[in-house]
Scaffold this motif. Structure first.
Motif, PDB file in Angstrom:
ATOM      1  N   UNK A   1       0.834  -1.195   0.000  1.00 25.83           N
ATOM      2  CA  UNK A   1       0.000   0.000   0.000  1.00 25.83           C
ATOM      3  C   UNK A   1       0.872   1.249   0.000  1.00 25.83           C
ATOM      4  N   UNK A   2       0.430   2.244  -0.740  1.00 27.62           N
ATOM      5  CA  UNK A   2       1.194   3.488  -0.840  1.00 27.62           C
ATOM      6  C   UNK A   2       1.168   4.245   0.489  1.00 27.62           C
ATOM      7  N   UNK A   3       2.299   4.839   0.799  1.00 31.09           N
ATOM      8  CA  UNK A   3       2.414   5.630   2.021  1.00 31.09           C
ATOM      9  C   UNK A   3       1.888   7.040   1.750  1.00 31.09           C
ATOM     10  N   UNK A   4       0.747   7.390   2.353  1.00 24.57           N
ATOM     11  CA  UNK A   4       0.129   8.684   2.064  1.00 24.57           C
ATOM     12  C   UNK A   4       0.940   9.865   2.581  1.00 24.57           C
ATOM     13  N   UNK A   5       1.877   9.637   3.486  1.00 24.77           N
ATOM     14  CA  UNK A   5       2.725  10.733   3.952  1.00 24.77           C
ATOM     15  C   UNK A   5       3.896  10.987   3.019  1.00 24.77           C
ATOM     16  N   UNK A   6       4.094  10.098   2.060  1.00 27.79           N
ATOM     17  CA  UNK A   6       5.189  10.194   1.091  1.00 27.79           C
ATOM     18  C   UNK A   6       6.555  10.224   1.767  1.00 27.79           C
ATOM     19  N   UNK A   7       6.677   9.595   2.928  1.00 28.31           N
ATOM     20  CA  UNK A   7       7.956   9.579   3.638  1.00 28.31           C
ATOM     21  C   UNK A   7       8.500   8.167   3.802  1.00 28.31           C
ATOM     22  N   UNK A   8       7.795   7.170   3.335  1.00 27.58           N
ATOM     23  CA  UNK A   8       8.214   5.788   3.528  1.00 27.58           C
ATOM     24  C   UNK A   8       9.300   5.436   2.515  1.00 27.58           C
ATOM     25  N   UNK A   9      10.503   5.185   2.978  1.00 22.46           N
ATOM     26  CA  UNK A   9      11.605   4.811   2.095  1.00 22.46           C
ATOM     27  C   UNK A   9      11.988   3.346   2.275  1.00 22.46           C
ATOM     28  N   UNK A  10      11.097   2.553   2.831  1.00 17.92           N
ATOM     29  CA  UNK A  10      11.408   1.151   3.089  1.00 17.92           C
ATOM     30  C   UNK A  10      11.545   0.371   1.785  1.00 17.92           C
ATOM     31  N   UNK A  11      12.391  -0.627   1.813  1.00 16.46           N
ATOM     32  CA  UNK A  11      12.635  -1.459   0.643  1.00 16.46           C
ATOM     33  C   UNK A  11      12.561  -2.926   1.034  1.00 16.46           C
ATOM     34  N   UNK A  12      12.280  -3.758   0.042  1.00 12.41           N
ATOM     35  CA  UNK A  12      12.343  -5.204   0.282  1.00 12.41           C
ATOM     36  C   UNK A  12      13.799  -5.634   0.414  1.00 12.41           C
ATOM     37  N   UNK A  13      14.656  -5.169  -0.502  1.00 12.18           N
ATOM     38  CA  UNK A  13      16.096  -5.467  -0.436  1.00 12.18           C
ATOM     39  C   UNK A  13      16.854  -4.165  -0.644  1.00 12.18           C
ATOM     40  N   UNK A  14      17.727  -3.814   0.270  1.00 12.55           N
ATOM     41  CA  UNK A  14      18.540  -2.615   0.139  1.00 12.55           C
ATOM     42  C   UNK A  14      20.022  -2.957   0.143  1.00 12.55           C
ATOM     43  N   UNK A  15      20.764  -2.389  -0.809  1.00 12.90           N
ATOM     44  CA  UNK A  15      22.208  -2.617  -0.880  1.00 12.90           C
ATOM     45  C   UNK A  15      22.932  -1.344  -0.469  1.00 12.90           C
ATOM     46  N   UNK A  16      23.679  -1.400   0.611  1.00 11.26           N
ATOM     47  CA  UNK A  16      24.504  -0.290   1.065  1.00 11.26           C
ATOM     48  C   UNK A  16      25.967  -0.639   0.804  1.00 11.26           C
ATOM     49  N   UNK A  17      26.897   0.143   1.336  1.00 11.82           N
ATOM     50  CA  UNK A  17      28.313  -0.152   1.110  1.00 11.82           C
ATOM     51  C   UNK A  17      28.633  -0.101  -0.365  1.00 11.82           C
TER      52      UNK A  17
END
Length: 382
Positions: free
Chosen positions: A16-32
């Motif tokens: 579901x879309x985040x109505x606050x437009x602040x959700x940056x969550x991901x299923x898979x995130x690559x850092x480094x």
């Protein structure tokens, strides 16, 4: 490090879309840096895969599907996304059973599509609930029937989405708009440069198939297809949209985009016109691409300066030009472009249209069977 999904699926059931437009969550995130994802499927969630950190990541042969926001979002440099399939990404915001009387959603609802819960304890009126006349006993003397009076015409109410009936997937009738959705592949940062996006298959996207504001990125041999008959797909935007400098768009096939097939802009979509930063862009190469049947937009639209546009085919635009050079949002772009050996046939309007811009060069282009002029060059009277 390498994550080989080996045919398995990593998923988040809630997309579901985040109505606050602040959700940056991901299923898979690559850092480094120097991480790699191979194969398998990434499904659902807000963002599918995020390539951040110091970059130099690789995503290869993975299926990314059913995300609310971008399928892959890239905020770092020197990454590669190759041989992946993207299905129904960026489907964005629409009412679900958690949403009721939401002005944010209602703003984007089709006319007559109402988000509200019916007041509790208020049954809908129906003919069966009207008081009935007392029956006349059969033994009574007959009485001539009174003339009948026609009932007033019934007025249909607009469809209502309640907290119990809102569909999980509204399909052809969503409260949805491409500007509150995501892309299959998105490079939203001006510092995300030198990325390679190649050999991917993209089908179904909320906003753009590929969107980029970075520079020196390569978009090569991708197959992008919108579905303009789908409720949400019918409100999508461009096949490929780029801003920035020195990008290369080569050998892509784009079919049925709702707006432009390829849209080359300044950064002015994000920065106020009149500032120096508004006019960063241009010096891109657009070569050997095929765009078929844009629904509302152009095959190729150029509104920044000093681009090389060669050996492209832009055919069958249903309501616009095959190739268009214009001044852009701030009315300063579209200058010093080189267009050569392109084909623009069977478009609804002009084959090739150059609006009131300066110092563009057109050589060896072909325009045949278009609804209006093959070539139209507008002159600025100033």
């Amino acid at each position: 490090s390498t994550l080989n999904l080996n045919g398995f699926t990593v998923s988040c059931e809630n997309n579901n879309w985040d109505t606050t437009l602040t959700d940056s969550s991901t299923v898979v995130g690559l850092a480094g840096s120097n991480a790699k994802i191979i194969g398998g499927t990434v499904s659902g969630g807000n963002y599918g895969i995020a390539l951040g950190g110091d970059g130099h990541h690789v995503v290869s042969g993975t299926r990314i599907e059913n995300t609310a926001n971008d399928g892959v979002v890239i905020t770092s440099s020197f990454n590669e996304v190759e041989g992946c399939s993207f299905v129904d990404n960026g489907w964005g915001y629409y009412p679900t059973d958690e949403v009721e009387d939401d002005d944010f959603a209602a703003e984007f609802c089709p006319e007559g599509y109402v988000i509200s819960a019916a007041p509790s304890g208020m049954p809908s009126p129906s003919p069966s609930s009207a008081p009935s006349e007392t029956a006349v006993p059969s033994s009574s003397p007959s009485v001539s029937a009174m003339p009948s009076v026609s009932s007033p015409p019934t007025v249909s109410s607009p469809p209502t989405v309640t907290n119990s009936t809102a569909p999980a997937d509204p399909g052809p009738n969503p409260c949805y708009n491409s500007y509150v959705s995501g892309d299959a592949i998105d490079i939203p940062s001006e510092t995300a440069n030198h990325n390679v996006i190649r050999d991917n298959v993209i089908s179904g996207y909320g906003d753009d198939g590929i969107s980029s504001v970075g520079s020196y990125n390569i978009f090569m041999s991708n197959a992008i297809k919108a579905d303009p008959t789908d409720g949400r797909g019918s409100r999508s935007d461009d096949g490929i949209m780029i801003r920035g400098v020195g990008n290369q768009i080569i050998n892509n096939v784009i079919t049925s985009p709702v707006d432009d097939g390829i849209d080359v802009r300044y950064t002015n979509g994000y920065i106020e016109c009149g500032t120096t930063e508004a006019y960063v862009g241009g010096y891109n190469i657009i070569r050997d691409n095929t765009i078929n049947a844009p629904v509302e937009g152009k095959g190729i639209r150029i509104s920044s300066d000093s681009n090389i546009v060669v050996f492209n085919t832009a055919n069958g635009a249903l309501s616009a030009d095959g190739i268009n050079v214009d001044r852009g949002d701030c009315s300063v772009g579209g200058n010093r472009n080189y267009l050569a050996d392109n084909t623009a046939n069977d478009n609804a309007d002009e084959g090739v249209k150059v609006e009131a811009t300066n110092n563009n060069v057109l050589v060896r282009n072909t325009a045949d069977g278009n609804g209006r002029e093959g070539f139209l060059l507008e002159m600025d009277g100033g």
